[in-house]
Design an enzyme around this catalytic site. Structure first.
Site: not given
Length: 405
Positions: A92-93, A95, A98-99, A209
């Site tokens: 899904l994504g 960064g 991690g994932k 954030d």
């Protein structure tokens, strides 16, 4: 937990071990030598050494027939999740830490966004804050404005967050399609964000954030604030922070300059989001030069056709003094921009969104990803072992929500 976005900076962060390690005996994970506490939250089991077995209710037989009523079809999961319990379907994504993968759990049929974070990256960033996100997720477990965490668990090299899978996409995607938004849409989204921020700040949590990529939307259009990897905890009263944390472009000036700041920094970030919703573009200089960002904040120009109501609330949210900004935000519900908002319904999540979400394509759960692809490793010679002292920092990380069972 978002993909393709500006890398955040902070004193805290996010992110298994290879397939060949799955069968090996693991070292102590969550202080199994310590006895479980006697008092337990009604929602959270905070230590995997606790018994996860539940005593089933005794079913009363029907006085007319003498038969027992049928058992429910939903299976109860009595054990905390493990990595090999999940089937992975797609990424899904990703960064800097991690994932995130779409995964399913055959035992209870749940689909989750499984966030995978490397322990070493957390330790390199800040050893003092490895449990921040896990604790923030426990704080937000009872509010509909946040993504729910079903469970957290760990292996020798990774920590895992089994998160609620939100299918409506990011607020960023919504704004890319629809901004500039009409007043009703902007007011509804803003009201739910304010409810979320006030819930957090009232419990001593600063998100730090907040940005469109970290705000998800469900299929009906309600928002879900996510990603607490950079959060600060236990910030009450006059206590202030000084460290630099967040994503460039959404940081308040005092955060960029590492001056003392309070929870009002989240409202500055909210101001940037509100401007993007109303105007359809980012308000400041969009680049990596902090000095130019600060200069563009001081020299912000508002569109000539912007309503006085919108400009008034933005000027309050962009106030340079964090104390004055906090005073403005303490009374933000009374601002004319929010006239007509039923705040009780907003807090309960029963306000009806003034828009219809675009349909989302169905996910293909027939496709699967092998575990050795899900787990990514450095070369063995580049991999430093995690010391027993560092492992102890993850004591108490694992928990299981009642919603998982």
């Amino acid at each position: 937990m978002d993909g393709k976005k500006d890398p955040p900076t902070a004193s805290s962060g996010h992110p298994m071990e290879t397939k060949k390690r799955l069968g090996k005996k693991k070292r102590n994970r969550d202080c199994e030598e310590e006895p479980p506490t006697k008092k337990k939250s009604p929602c959270i089991i905070s230590d995997p050494t606790d018994s996860h077995r539940t005593t089933p209710k005794k079913l009363d037989n029907n006085p007319r027939t003498g038969e027992f009523p049928p058992r429910p079809m939903v299976r109860e999961v009595t054990a905390p999740p493990r990595l090999d319990h999940f089937i992975f379907h797609k990424e899904l994504g990703s960064g800097s830490y991690g994932k995130v993968f779409l995964a399913s759990h055959p035992s209870n049929g749940k689909h989750v966004a499984l966030k995978i974070v490397k322990k070493r990256l957390l330790l390199e960033d800040s050893r003092r804050s490895v449990l921040v996100e896990r604790r923030a997720l426990e704080v937000t477990a009872h509010s509909h404005v946040f993504t729910h965490c079903y469970a957290t668990f760990q292996t020798e090299d990774y920590v895992f967050y089994a998160m609620e899978y939100i299918t409506g996409g990011e607020l960023r995607n919504f704004m890319d399609r629809r901004a500039p938004c009409d007043m009703e849409t902007t007011r509804f989204i803003s009201a739910e964000i304010v409810c979320g921020l006030q819930y957090l700040h009232g419990r001593g949590v600063i998100h730090r954030d907040l940005k469109p990529e970290n705000i998800l939307m469900d299929t009906t259009g309600h928002i879900k604030i996510s990603d607490f990897g950079l959060a600060a905890l236990n910030i009450f009263g006059n206590k202030k922070m000084r460290d630099r944390a967040g994503t460039a472009g959404y940081m308040a000036p005092e955060v960029m300059c590492m001056n003392p700041y309070n929870a009002s920094v989240d409202y500055f970030s909210f101001g940037v989001i509100l401007y993007e919703l109303v105007v359809g573009r980012y308000p400041f200089y969009k680049g990596g030069n902090s000095a130019r960002i600060r200069r563009s904040i001081r020299q912000l120009q508002y569109p000539e056709d912007m309503s006085s109501t919108i400009r008034s609330i933005l000027e309050g949210l962009f106030c340079k003094s964090c104390n004055q900004r906090q005073q403005f935000c303490d009374a933000i519900r009374n601002h004319s921009f929010f006239e007509g908002v039923n705040w009780e319904e907003a807090e309960e999540g029963i306000l009806c969104p003034p828009y219809i979400m675009d349909p989302t394509p169905a996910d293909d759960y027939n496709e699967t990803i092998p575990l050795d692809v899900v787990l990514w490793e450095e070369e063995e010679e580049d991999k430093s072992p995690i010391s027993p002292e560092d492992e102890r920092l993850f004591c108490g990380f694992s928990f299981t929500s009642h919603k998982w069972r």
